[in-house]
Structure formats: structure tokens, C-alpha cells
Enzyme design. Structure first.
Site, mmCIF file in Angstrom:
data_model
loop_
_atom_site.group_PDB
_atom_site.id
_atom_site.type_symbol
_atom_site.label_atom_id
_atom_site.label_comp_id
_atom_site.label_asym_id
_atom_site.label_seq_id
_atom_site.Cartn_x
_atom_site.Cartn_y
_atom_site.Cartn_z
ATOM 1 N N GLY A 1 0.830 -1.189 0.000
ATOM 2 C CA GLY A 1 0.000 0.000 0.000
ATOM 3 C C GLY A 1 0.866 1.240 0.000
ATOM 4 N N GLN B 1 3.115 10.111 1.044
ATOM 5 C CA GLN B 1 4.411 9.436 1.179
ATOM 6 C C GLN B 1 5.347 9.735 0.020
ATOM 7 O OE1 GLN B 1 2.421 5.418 2.013
ATOM 8 N NE2 GLN B 1 4.317 5.268 3.186
ATOM 9 N N CYS C 1 5.849 0.189 7.776
ATOM 10 C CA CYS C 1 5.466 1.256 6.852
ATOM 11 C C CYS C 1 6.688 1.640 6.029
ATOM 12 C CB CYS C 1 4.962 2.460 7.640
ATOM 13 S SG CYS C 1 4.566 3.887 6.616
ATOM 14 N N LEU C 2 6.476 1.874 4.748
ATOM 15 C CA LEU C 2 7.597 2.255 3.880
ATOM 16 C C LEU C 2 8.219 3.586 4.321
ATOM 17 C CD1 LEU C 2 5.976 1.279 0.466
ATOM 18 C CD2 LEU C 2 7.812 0.055 1.641
ATOM 19 N N HIS D 1 -4.568 2.065 7.631
ATOM 20 C CA HIS D 1 -3.202 2.602 7.679
ATOM 21 C C HIS D 1 -3.008 3.676 6.598
ATOM 22 C CE1 HIS D 1 1.336 1.804 8.065
ATOM 23 N NE2 HIS D 1 1.255 2.487 6.938
ATOM 24 N N GLU D 2 -3.490 3.392 5.374
ATOM 25 C CA GLU D 2 -3.296 4.360 4.273
ATOM 26 C C GLU D 2 -4.149 5.608 4.468
ATOM 27 O OE1 GLU D 2 -0.779 3.802 2.684
ATOM 28 O OE2 GLU D 2 -0.608 1.638 2.858
HETATM 29 NI NI NI Z 1 2.582 3.443 5.619
#
Ligand code: NI
Length: 180
Positions: A46, A51, A93-94, A135-136
Site C-alpha cells: 500500500g 508518502q 510502513c515504507l 493505515h493508508e
Molecule cells: Ni505506511
């Protein structure tokens, strides 16, 4: 194909509340496509527009590991219309390097959104997809999963992160796990 830079905590742009998309244009279609390229390259399941430094309410998801590309969700202006139950999930998370933590979320959610061509989408989800959607959508509101853990844990992580940024440490290669 364009792979965008993924911002990392504590970049202040991750804290901004993203604006709704008002005009669905070729730029929106391009953004969604670049975000998917970026998500798959990361790799992650995701990604939210903030981000990649774009303050718009746009999310892409693909939580089906076994058949990548088959269950792609492109969500513009997503809203949670119903949430119930409770689940604790270990999230990564990225944008949060080298850290995962258990987060409490709703176990089932219903989400309403538009695709990049302004067609309405309704989703009912549980399991990883329900967690990933929440989360997104948090990312769109300037929230990271570390805002949902205890202050002590968050402060320990923040201190470690700032120290390694100061030392110029390169993050070690991310272990294989689900990044959302
Ligand atoms: Ni994330």
C-alpha cells in the site's frame, strides 16, 4: 514507468493533512500509475500520496501477495463509512524505516472512494486489507502507525531514528515483511 522517492519519518510532509482531489485529470491517472510503480518497486502492499510528497487524498493498494496486479485498488478521496470489531496487527510502513509494532485497528471496515476515472467504488474488507485501508487513510490525515502506539515506544524509536540520521547510517536492507 516512474519510481518516486518515498519520504521517511520524520519528514514533516508526512504530517500534513492531504487535500481532496477535486478535478480528476490526466495528472491524477499519472499519479496513480507512478504510485503503483513505486509501491511494487519498494516493495509494499500500500502507498498513500503524502508518502511521495503529494498532498492529495490518493491511495493505492495490492494486498494479494500471491497474485500481484490482480486485486489492485486505486482509491481517490477514500472514506471509512463503517468500522467494527478489533484486531491487533504488526504493522510496518515504507515511511518508517527499521521498525514494526503491534497496532490496534478495527477488524472490518467499509470504505467508499472513487477510482481515477471518478467511478464510485465500495469495498468491504477484513484481515490485512482492512488494516491496510486504515493505515493508508491515516497517511492522508497526516498520521503514521507510530502515532497509534505508546508514547514510550514512539519516543524510543524517534530517538534511535534521529541518532542514525545524525550519524548518516544507511538503513539496513528491510527484512522481508509486509510494508503498508
Ligand atoms: Ni505506511
Amino acid at each position: 514507468m516512474a519510481i518516486l522517492e518515498i519520504l521517511k519519518y520524520p519528514d514533516p510532509r508526512l504530517k500534513k493533512v492531504a487535500l481532496p482531489v477535486r478535478d480528476f485529470s490526466a495528472k491524477t491517472v499519472q499519479l496513480v500509475s507512478d504510485m503503483l510503480d513505486t509501491m511494487y518497486a519498494a516493495p509494499g502492499v500500500g502507498l498513500a500520496a503524502p508518502q511521495v510528497g503529494v498532498s492529495q487524498r490518493v491511495v493505492v493498494l495490492d494486498t494479494d501477495h500471491e497474485n500481484p496486479g490482480k486485486q489492485v485498488l486505486k482509491l481517490i478521496n477514500p472514506v471509512i463509512t463503517h468500522a467494527e470489531g478489533e484486531v491487533i496487527w504488526e504493522e510496518g510502513c515504507l515511511s518508517v524505516v527499521e521498525f514494526t509494532a503491534d497496532v490496534k485497528r478495527a477488524a472490518q471496515v467499509q470504505v467508499k472512494a472513487f477510482d481515477e476515472h471518478e467511478r464510485e467504488i465500495k469495498i468491504e474488507a477484513d484481515g490485512l486489507l482492512a488494516v491496510a485501508l486504515q493505515h493508508e487513510i491515516d497517511h492522508l490525515d497526516g498520521k503514521l502507525f507510530i502515532d497509534r502506539i505508546s508514547r514510550l515506544k514512539r519516543e524510543l524509536y524517534t530517538r534511535k531514528r534521529i541518532k542514525s540520521l545524525r550519524n548518516g547510517d544507511e538503513p539496513s536492507h528491510e527484512p522481508a515483511r509486509v510494508m503498508i
